[in-house]
Write a protein that holds these residues in place. Structure first.
Motif, PDB file in Angstrom:
ATOM      1  N   THR A 100      -9.938   9.696   5.376  1.00 16.21           N
ATOM      2  CA  THR A 100      -8.684  10.302   5.801  1.00 16.21           C
ATOM      3  C   THR A 100      -7.717  10.328   4.612  1.00 16.21           C
ATOM      4  OG1 THR A 100      -7.667   8.209   6.441  1.00 16.21           O
ATOM      5  CG2 THR A 100      -9.029   9.334   8.097  1.00 16.21           C
ATOM      6  N   ARG A 101      -6.610  11.018   4.780  1.00 18.41           N
ATOM      7  CA  ARG A 101      -5.659  11.123   3.680  1.00 18.41           C
ATOM      8  C   ARG A 101      -5.136   9.751   3.267  1.00 18.41           C
ATOM      9  NH1 ARG A 101       0.405  13.578   3.660  1.00 18.41           N
ATOM     10  NH2 ARG A 101       0.636  11.724   4.949  1.00 18.41           N
ATOM     11  N   GLU A 102      -4.760   8.914   4.246  1.00 13.79           N
ATOM     12  CA  GLU A 102      -4.230   7.592   3.914  1.00 13.79           C
ATOM     13  C   GLU A 102      -5.297   6.722   3.258  1.00 13.79           C
ATOM     14  OE1 GLU A 102      -1.005   6.769   4.083  1.00 13.79           O
ATOM     15  OE2 GLU A 102      -0.762   8.862   4.659  1.00 13.79           O
ATOM     16  N   GLU A 103      -6.527   6.805   3.725  1.00 13.29           N
ATOM     17  CA  GLU A 103      -7.618   6.060   3.093  1.00 13.29           C
ATOM     18  C   GLU A 103      -7.847   6.561   1.674  1.00 13.29           C
ATOM     19  OE1 GLU A 103     -10.448   5.014   6.983  1.00 13.29           O
ATOM     20  OE2 GLU A 103     -10.665   6.937   5.934  1.00 13.29           O
ATOM     21  N   TYR A 104      -7.719   7.867   1.504  1.00  8.50           N
ATOM     22  CA  TYR A 104      -7.870   8.457   0.165  1.00  8.50           C
ATOM     23  C   TYR A 104      -6.790   7.940  -0.769  1.00  8.50           C
ATOM     24  CZ  TYR A 104      -7.452  12.075  -3.448  1.00  8.50           C
ATOM     25  OH  TYR A 104      -7.337  12.733  -4.640  1.00  8.50           O
ATOM     26  N   PHE A 105      -5.544   7.880  -0.302  1.00  8.48           N
ATOM     27  CA  PHE A 105      -4.458   7.344  -1.117  1.00  8.48           C
ATOM     28  C   PHE A 105      -4.758   5.907  -1.541  1.00  8.48           C
ATOM     29  CE2 PHE A 105      -0.957  10.242   0.865  1.00  8.48           C
ATOM     30  CZ  PHE A 105      -1.381  11.288   0.052  1.00  8.48           C
ATOM     31  N   ASP A 106      -5.238   5.100  -0.595  1.00  8.64           N
ATOM     32  CA  ASP A 106      -5.548   3.702  -0.906  1.00  8.64           C
ATOM     33  C   ASP A 106      -6.671   3.610  -1.937  1.00  8.64           C
ATOM     34  OD1 ASP A 106      -3.622   2.800   0.879  1.00  8.64           O
ATOM     35  OD2 ASP A 106      -5.049   2.600   2.535  1.00  8.64           O
ATOM     36  N   ALA A 107      -7.708   4.443  -1.761  1.00  4.44           N
ATOM     37  CA  ALA A 107      -8.830   4.424  -2.704  1.00  4.44           C
ATOM     38  C   ALA A 107      -8.392   4.937  -4.072  1.00  4.44           C
ATOM     39  CB  ALA A 107      -9.984   5.272  -2.158  1.00  4.44           C
ATOM     40  N   TRP A 108      -7.553   5.975  -4.086  1.00  3.12           N
ATOM     41  CA  TRP A 108      -7.034   6.510  -5.348  1.00  3.12           C
ATOM     42  C   TRP A 108      -6.257   5.425  -6.095  1.00  3.12           C
ATOM     43  CZ3 TRP A 108      -2.486   7.234  -7.964  1.00  3.12           C
ATOM     44  CH2 TRP A 108      -2.463   8.211  -8.969  1.00  3.12           C
ATOM     45  N   ALA A 109      -5.457   4.662  -5.356  1.00  2.00           N
ATOM     46  CA  ALA A 109      -4.683   3.581  -5.972  1.00  2.00           C
ATOM     47  C   ALA A 109      -5.608   2.550  -6.617  1.00  2.00           C
ATOM     48  CB  ALA A 109      -3.787   2.921  -4.927  1.00  2.00           C
ATOM     49  N   ARG A 110      -6.707   2.230  -5.949  1.00  2.00           N
ATOM     50  CA  ARG A 110      -7.640   1.240  -6.519  1.00  2.00           C
ATOM     51  C   ARG A 110      -8.249   1.745  -7.815  1.00  2.00           C
ATOM     52  NH1 ARG A 110      -8.900   0.623  -0.970  1.00  2.00           N
ATOM     53  NH2 ARG A 110     -10.728   1.985  -1.128  1.00  2.00           N
ATOM     54  N   TRP A 111      -8.484   3.054  -7.914  1.00  2.00           N
ATOM     55  CA  TRP A 111      -9.057   3.631  -9.134  1.00  2.00           C
ATOM     56  C   TRP A 111      -8.023   3.841 -10.227  1.00  2.00           C
ATOM     57  CZ3 TRP A 111     -13.920   4.124 -10.734  1.00  2.00           C
ATOM     58  CH2 TRP A 111     -14.953   4.038  -9.795  1.00  2.00           C
ATOM     59  N   HIS A 112      -6.748   3.667  -9.893  1.00  2.00           N
ATOM     60  CA  HIS A 112      -5.674   3.905 -10.866  1.00  2.00           C
ATOM     61  C   HIS A 112      -4.788   2.674 -11.008  1.00  2.00           C
ATOM     62  CE1 HIS A 112      -7.009   8.003  -9.894  1.00  2.00           C
ATOM     63  NE2 HIS A 112      -6.535   8.348 -11.064  1.00  2.00           N
ATOM     64  N   GLY A 113      -5.413   1.537 -11.126  1.00  2.00           N
ATOM     65  CA  GLY A 113      -4.697   0.309 -11.445  1.00  2.00           C
ATOM     66  C   GLY A 113      -3.708  -0.157 -10.406  1.00  2.00           C
ATOM     67  N   GLY A 114      -3.907   0.202  -9.151  1.00  2.00           N
ATOM     68  CA  GLY A 114      -3.013  -0.239  -8.097  1.00  2.00           C
ATOM     69  C   GLY A 114      -1.768   0.605  -7.926  1.00  2.00           C
ATOM     70  N   THR A 115      -1.665   1.708  -8.665  1.00  2.25           N
ATOM     71  CA  THR A 115      -0.497   2.580  -8.548  1.00  2.25           C
ATOM     72  C   THR A 115      -0.549   3.347  -7.233  1.00  2.25           C
ATOM     73  OG1 THR A 115      -0.407   2.856 -10.944  1.00  2.25           O
ATOM     74  CG2 THR A 115       0.765   4.475  -9.608  1.00  2.25           C
ATOM     75  N   ASP A 116       0.459   3.199  -6.399  1.00  3.76           N
ATOM     76  CA  ASP A 116       0.488   3.838  -5.087  1.00  3.76           C
ATOM     77  C   ASP A 116       1.009   5.265  -5.221  1.00  3.76           C
ATOM     78  OD1 ASP A 116       0.634   4.571  -2.456  1.00  3.76           O
ATOM     79  OD2 ASP A 116       1.877   2.880  -1.820  1.00  3.76           O
ATOM     80  N   PRO A 117       0.198   6.288  -4.906  1.00  4.08           N
ATOM     81  CA  PRO A 117       0.658   7.673  -5.038  1.00  4.08           C
ATOM     82  C   PRO A 117       1.760   8.041  -4.059  1.00  4.08           C
ATOM     83  CG  PRO A 117      -1.463   7.602  -3.916  1.00  4.08           C
ATOM     84  CD  PRO A 117      -1.193   6.206  -4.419  1.00  4.08           C
TER      85      PRO A 117
END
Length: 220
Positions: free
Chosen positions: A6-23
Motif C-alpha cells: 500500500t502507499r503507506e507501506e511503500y513510504f515506510d519501506a522507502w524510508a528504510r532504503w533512504h536512511g530513515g528519512t520519512d518522505p
C-alpha cells in the motif's frame, strides 16, 4: 510475486532504503512518490532495471532539443520531467513490488548522478554560463555524496528532507527549460535559463547547508 505494498507501506519501506528519512515530511516528495506508486501498480510486471535504463536514455535525449534552443526547449523540459518520473517509477516498482535489492539501489543512485550530468549539460547548451551549469550539477551531486560518506562513517539516519531533493532538481530543470521555450519567441529564453539555473544553484546551496548541519549533529 510479492504482494504490492500500500502507499503507506511503500513510504515506510522507502524510508528504510533512504536512511530513515520519512518522505511524508515533505509535501513535494510525498506527492512525487504517491504519483510513482500509483503509476507503478498497473505496471508491476515491468523490470525496475529496464525502467532505470529507459529513464537515463530519456534524460540524455533532452540534451539535443536543449542544444537546438528556441521552441525546442519545451520538449527538452518535458523529457526532463519524464525522466524524473521514470526514476521514481523504477523505485516504486522495486520497493512496492518487493524486488528491491542493494544492487538495484546502487545502480539507481549511479543513474541518478548520470542524469543530473545530463540536466546540467542541457542547461549549459540552452544558454546558462558554463560555470553556473557546473555549479548546478555539482550541487545536485554533493548532498548525496555527503549522505553516502556519512553512512560510511556510521550515521544510520540521513537527516530530514531538504529543499534540494531529487524531485526539486528535476522540477527546476524541467520548468527552466520548458519555461524558456515558452518565452523564446520574445527572445527571453536565455534570460529564463540563466535565472532558473541560478535559482537551482541557490536552492542547492541552501539544501547542502541544511544537510550539513544535520549531519554535523549526527557525527558529533
Amino acid at each position: 510475486m510479492s504482494r504490492y505494498l500500500t502507499r503507506e507501506e511503500y513510504f515506510d519501506a522507502w524510508a528504510r532504503w533512504h536512511g530513515g528519512t520519512d518522505p511524508r515530511a515533505s509535501a513535494v516528495v510525498r506527492g512525487w512518490l504517491t504519483i510513482a506508486h500509483t503509476l507503478a501498480r498497473p505496471l508491476a510486471g515491468l523490470s525496475p532495471t529496464v525502467v532505470t535504463a529507459v529513464g537515463l536514455l530519456v534524460a540524455l535525449s533532452a540534451v539535443g532539443p536543449a542544444a537546438a534552443g528556441g521552441w525546442w526547449l519545451v520538449p527538452a523540459g518535458l523529457l526532463v520531467g519524464l525522466s524524473g518520473l521514470l526514476d521514481s517509477l523504477d523505485g516504486a516498482l522495486a520497493i512496492a513490488g518487493g524486488r528491491a535489492s542493494r544492487r538495484g539501489y546502487v545502480l539507481d543512485s549511479a543513474v541518478d548522478r548520470l542524469t543530473e550530468v545530463g540536466y546540467a549539460l542541457a542547461l549549459w547548451l540552452a544558454g546558462a554560463p558554463v560555470w553556473l551549469a557546473v555549479a548546478f550539477g555539482a550541487l545536485c551531486w554533493f548532498p548525496d555524496y555527503l549522505r553516502a560518506r556519512a553512512g560510511q562513517a556510521g550515521v544510520d539516519e540521513t537527516g530530514a528532507i531538504s529543499v534540494w531533493e531529487r524531485p526539486t532538481r528535476v522540477a527546476m530543470t524541467g520548468m527552466t527549460l520548458g519555461g524558456a521555450g515558452v518565452v523564446s519567441a520574445l527572445g527571453l529564453d536565455v534570460v529564463v535559463v540563466v535565472a532558473g539555473t541560478a535559482v537551482g544553484a541557490v536552492l542547492g546551496l541552501v539544501g547542502t547547508a541544511q544537510l550539513g548541519r544535520q549531519l554535523r549533529r549526527a557525527l558529533g
